[in-house]
Each structure stands twice: as structure tokens, then as C-alpha cells.
Design an enzyme around this catalytic site. Structure first.
Site, PDB file in Angstrom:
ATOM      1  N   SER A   2      52.508  23.117  42.386  1.00  0.00           N
ATOM      2  CA  SER A   2      53.351  22.622  41.298  1.00  0.00           C
ATOM      3  C   SER A   2      52.660  22.889  39.966  1.00  0.00           C
ATOM      4  O   SER A   2      51.557  23.440  39.923  1.00  0.00           O
ATOM      5  CB  SER A   2      53.597  21.114  41.458  1.00  0.00           C
ATOM      6  OG  SER A   2      52.366  20.402  41.331  1.00  0.00           O
ATOM      7  N   LYS A   3      53.303  22.482  38.883  1.00  0.00           N
ATOM      8  CA  LYS A   3      52.728  22.720  37.561  1.00  0.00           C
ATOM      9  C   LYS A   3      51.361  22.064  37.415  1.00  0.00           C
ATOM     10  O   LYS A   3      50.469  22.606  36.751  1.00  0.00           O
ATOM     11  CB  LYS A   3      53.680  22.214  36.474  1.00  0.00           C
ATOM     12  CG  LYS A   3      54.916  23.082  36.302  1.00  0.00           C
ATOM     13  CD  LYS A   3      55.763  22.607  35.127  1.00  0.00           C
ATOM     14  CE  LYS A   3      56.963  23.520  34.936  1.00  0.00           C
ATOM     15  NZ  LYS A   3      57.795  23.094  33.797  1.00  0.00           N
ATOM     16  N   ARG A   4      51.180  20.906  38.030  1.00  0.00           N
ATOM     17  CA  ARG A   4      49.890  20.234  37.890  1.00  0.00           C
ATOM     18  C   ARG A   4      48.778  20.969  38.634  1.00  0.00           C
ATOM     19  O   ARG A   4      47.605  20.770  38.371  1.00  0.00           O
ATOM     20  CB  ARG A   4      49.989  18.787  38.377  1.00  0.00           C
ATOM     21  CG  ARG A   4      50.241  18.632  39.866  1.00  0.00           C
ATOM     22  CD  ARG A   4      50.513  17.177  40.212  1.00  0.00           C
ATOM     23  NE  ARG A   4      50.856  17.005  41.604  1.00  0.00           N
ATOM     24  CZ  ARG A   4      49.974  16.793  42.581  1.00  0.00           C
ATOM     25  NH1 ARG A   4      48.697  16.731  42.294  1.00  0.00           N
ATOM     26  NH2 ARG A   4      50.373  16.646  43.830  1.00  0.00           N
ATOM     27  N   HIS A   5      49.152  21.842  39.579  1.00  0.00           N
ATOM     28  CA  HIS A   5      48.159  22.623  40.308  1.00  0.00           C
ATOM     29  C   HIS A   5      47.876  23.967  39.640  1.00  0.00           C
ATOM     30  O   HIS A   5      46.832  24.560  39.861  1.00  0.00           O
ATOM     31  CB  HIS A   5      48.650  22.912  41.737  1.00  0.00           C
ATOM     32  CG  HIS A   5      48.836  21.688  42.583  1.00  0.00           C
ATOM     33  ND1 HIS A   5      49.996  21.451  43.287  1.00  0.00           N
ATOM     34  CD2 HIS A   5      48.019  20.649  42.836  1.00  0.00           C
ATOM     35  CE1 HIS A   5      49.875  20.312  43.952  1.00  0.00           C
ATOM     36  NE2 HIS A   5      48.695  19.807  43.689  1.00  0.00           N
ATOM     37  N   GLY A   6      48.819  24.486  38.899  1.00  0.00           N
ATOM     38  CA  GLY A   6      48.638  25.816  38.314  1.00  0.00           C
ATOM     39  C   GLY A   6      49.863  26.701  38.420  1.00  0.00           C
ATOM     40  O   GLY A   6      49.811  27.871  38.063  1.00  0.00           O
TER      41      GLY A   6
END
Length: 465
Positions: free
Chosen positions: A238-242
Site C-alpha cells: 500500500s502507499k504506507r509501504h511504498g
């Protein structure tokens, strides 16, 4: 046979890390086999596809250096071709018009679920030749009713699907627009794609696409479905992972070759080697060596690799990137030689080019303030006169180069019985405004004699020397 791979993103959002890895694997396989890399924009989702997303995909691939040999092709510009193939399938009895309404289809599925069956289209119009006047039909492909579809996937091995589990796919909507799975088949056929390398979320689409290709008398391409990329916690990326836009990595100061180096190792390896140049990847990569297990994205590993590429790359390679990031700081830097020296002096102290640029602003902006705490610590009453003296000595130095500057300052400190640091830190404060910079000799050499002496004079005046 010329190897032809294709990267076929849908422009319904930005190009992210997973998409870039797919493009990379397609590009590498084509390059390894002296083949061709085709770019196709699958923009049939007219409601969600945007020109901005298309441009972002093109910009992301250009930044990464994944240059296509053919294309870009746009599906929305090929509707006449899809229509012709649909008419061909209808004429040969391999497709049919279906007049079922949405209500009828929903009732069909409800009854199937009630009977404990898999909900799907039951083929009601499959063999009918009549029509319903005033009703716009969809067109369905006649999927074989018996037998099996075998996908000899390069990554996953032999995968078998039963035709009895596949219903008759809609290939044209009631408004006449073709559907995704059908467009893909026609495109791969027309573009002579030999190897389809894509995410394994497409594996379930493959049996339908294979059956349509066979119905069109085509030899199917080789399929290789890549494993997913997960976050460090094992969840979907997801966005929080990259899972952000590829161009955000550009903006954060990552080298494209470092990002590609990191991505090639997500699912593929060559022994224990971690650092790869583009040339090494091209020479060594083989899709047959990709494993089918999902890989975890680790931004710390990517950052480490980025610094490795910054340290090993010729300084001239990093110069345009540094100039770009300095421009984002409001600094127009034109001197390539000076920028090369900054790269050489700063690359071991920065993990990204953006960080390097932020650390190098002082080279281009005269300090207007000084770190007060550092001034109290390093600019003492006994140091100020020494600072004035060494400034005069530097003014007399003819060979303004780092070795000569180092020799002068260290000799000056030794002659007065003080450590080099006791003199270097106030000089650094004077020219940088803070206590963090490359070695003082390199810092002064990069600044140049006139600028260094001007800043020293300004600081001494500010400190009341």
C-alpha cells in the site's frame, strides 16, 4: 523468432513499484534475447483512464530508462480492429449475441446459488439464432464446454483449468465497446507478442485468453506470471509501504538504476549478489529464474542500494540529478566541475540525491545566521584571534586546492599547539553557518578562494573579531 514482450498498463492511476518491476522484467527479457519491448496503453476503461495518468506512465518509464522499441499503442485507437475481429468470430460461429437483461442474469445467478452451484452465465443464447428487437445485445465468446486449458507458466509451472468452470465471456458490451480480455487477445495477436510477462493477478484471465487465441487460429505466447510484492508486514503493498508513484522516488532523490536494481531482486536472484548495474542485469536476467513466492518491499534496503549506486557511479552521472534537486531548493547551479566536487565530497554522507542537495545548499548561499549553540562552544575568546590569523594566511595561499589548504590549516594548528578540530570547526561555522560539511579543506576548495575569504571576513565581523 524475434522475442517481443509488452508492458501494458491501464492509465487509471499512477505507475507504481509493482508496475515498474513488471516493465523491468519485460524490458530485461527482451534485451537479453536481442528482442523488442512493446509499450501498450490499455485505456478501454473510458471512465477511469485519464491523460494525466498516461503522461505519468510515460514519464515514469522515461525516468527509469526503460525505453520501448514499439508503441505506445492505445487500445482506444484500435476499436475498428476489435470490431472486425468480433464480426469474424460471429461469422464463424465462435461468438454469439446474447440478449439477456441484467435482471435476467441476476435471477439466473440467484437460482444457481440457491442450488449450490457456481454463479455464472448458463449459455441461454449460445445456440439461438433469433433476436429481441429493440434490445441491444452483448457479444459473448463461445468457450469450449469440455476439456481443459493448460497454462505452462514459466514461473508457476503447469496450471490446469477446466473449461466447464469457465462461462462464455462477454467480448463486446451492449454499446459495442470491446472488453478488456478480448482487446488483450487481439493486441497480443496483432503485435506478435511472444512472451507475456505480467502479475500473477492475471493468471485467472489466461485460460479465457488462450481459448480465444486458439479460436482465432493463433499460437499462444509464452506466459510468465510474476509473484506479488507485499509490504514488510506481509500485507498487500500500500502507499504506507511504498506503493506510490514511481516519480515520487525520483522526487525523493533515488537513482533510477538503484530502484531497478532493487526491483530486479524482488523475485529473482543471482547467487548472493545484491548490487547490479543495468548491464549486469541485462546479461544475467532470465525469467525462468524468477520464483513464485511473493516478495516483501523494504525501503531501508532500497535506500542502502541507492547509496551504493551513488558511491560507485561516476560523479558526472550524479551531477544532473544533483542540479535538478538543487533547482527544487531554488538554486541554479551551472558549474559542472563544482557539482562533481560536491558529489565526491558529499556522497558518503547522503543516502539520496535529495539529501545531498539539502546538505549542499550552503555552497550556494552565504550564511545569514550561525548556529548559536555551536558558536558559543567553538568561537571562544582564545580562538577568535587564531581565526583571524589563519584567514590572513589563507589569503596568501596561491595554490587553492584541498591538499594545500589542509597542509596550511593543520600546520597552523600544530604550530600553536591546538588540535585541527579546534580550528576547523570555527572555520566551518564561518563558511557554512553550521558544523556539518565535508572535510574543511574540501569545503573551502569547492567554495573557492574568493568566496571562502569573503565568508570568513563576514563571520569575523559578526563575531566581533
Amino acid at each position: 523468432m524475434t522475442v517481443r514482450t509488452r508492458f501494458a498498463p491501464s492509465p487509471t492511476g499512477f505507475l507504481h513499484i509493482g508496475g515498474l518491476r513488471t516493465a523491468l522484467f519485460c524490458w530485461l527479457y527482451a534485451r537479453r534475447h536481442a528482442g523488442q519491448f512493446v509499450l501498450r496503453i490499455e485505456d478501454t476503461d473510458l471512465e477511469r483512464s485519464t491523460p494525466e495518468a498516461i503522461q505519468q506512465i510515460l514519464d515514469g518509464l522515461e525516468w527509469a530508462g526503460l525505453v520501448h522499441d514499439d508503441g505506445p499503442f492505445y487500445q482506444t485507437k484500435r476499436f475498428d480492429r476489435y470490431k472486425d475481429v468480433i464480426e469474424e468470430l460471429l461469422a464463424t460461429g465462435k461468438a454469439y449475441r446474447c440478449y439477456c437483461s441484467k435482471v435476467e442474469l441476476e435471477q439466473m445467478r440467484t437460482q444457481q446459488v440457491a442450488r449450490g452451484e457456481k454463479p455464472r452465465y448458463d449459455g441461454y443464447w449460445r445456440e439461438r439464432t433469433d433476436s429481441l428487437p429493440g434490445v441491444a445485445p452483448v457479444v459473448r465468446f463461445k468457450n469450449p464446454l469440455t476439456g481443459e486449458v493448460v497454462v505452462d507458466d514459466v514461473v508457476h509451472g503447469r496450471v490446469v483449468f477446466q473449461n466447464s468452470e469457465l462461462d462464455d465471456l462477454i467480448i463486446a458490451r451492449s454499446d459495442g465497446t470491446p472488453t478488456y480480455n478480448f482487446c488483450v487477445v487481439v493486441d497480443d495477436m496483432d503485435m506478435q507478442i511472444t512472451h507475456v510477462i505480467r502479475g500473477d493477478d492475471h493468471l485467472n484471465n489466461t485460460p479465457r485468453q488462450l481459448n480465444m487465441l486458439l479460436a482465432l487460429g493463433q499460437r499462444p505466447p509464452v506466459y510468465a506470471h510474476l509473484p506479488m510484492i507485499l509490504g514488510p508486514d506481509g500485507a498487500k503493498l500500500s502507499k504506507r509501504h511504498g506503493a506510490v508513484s514511481v516519480l515520487q522516488y525520483r522526487d525523493e532523490g533515488f537513482l533510477p538504476e538503484a530502484v531497478l536494481n532493487y526491483l530486479v531482486r524482488l523475485g529473482w536472484s543471482h547467487g548472493d549478489q545484491e548490487y547490479f548495474t543495468i548491464e549486469e542485469m541485462t546479461r544475467l536476467f532470465d525469467i525462468a529464474d524468477v520464483n513464485k513466492s511473493a516478495s516483501a518491499f523494504n525501503v531501508d534496503k532500497l535506500t542502502w542500494l541507492n547509496q551504493q549506486h551513488m558511491m560507485r557511479a561516476p560523479a558526472a552521472r550524479v551531477v544532473p540529478l544533483l542540479r535538478w534537486h538543487l533547482a527544487r531548493e531554488g538554486i541554479q547551479a551551472a558549474d559542472d566541475a563544482q557539482l562533481e566536487q560536491i558529489v565526491l565530497s558529499q556522497r558518503e554522507r547522503a543516502k539520496t540525491v535529495r539529501e545531498m542537495a539539502a546538505n549542499s545548499v550552503f555552497f550556494f548561499r552565504v550564511p545569514t545566521t550561525y548556529d548559536e549553540k555551536a558558536v558559543r562552544k567553538h568561537v571562544t575568546a582564545d580562538v577568535l584571534p587564531l581565526l583571524a590569523e589563519v584567514s590572513k594566511a589563507l589569503d596568501q595561499l596561491e595554490n587553492w586546492a584541498a591538499p594545500a589548504i589542509h597542509e596550511l590549516i593543520s600546520g597552523f594548528a600544530a604550530a600553536r599547539g591546538i588540535s585541527l578540530g579546534k580550528l576547523a570547526q570555527p572555520i566551518r561555522l564561518a563558511v557554512c553557518g553550521g558544523t556539518v560539511s565535508p572535510p574543511i579543506d574540501a569545503t573551502l576548495a569547492i567554495l573557492g578562494k574568493t568566496e571562502s575569504l569573503s565568508r570568513l571576513t563576514q563571520a569575523l565581523a559578526a563575531w566581533g573579531a
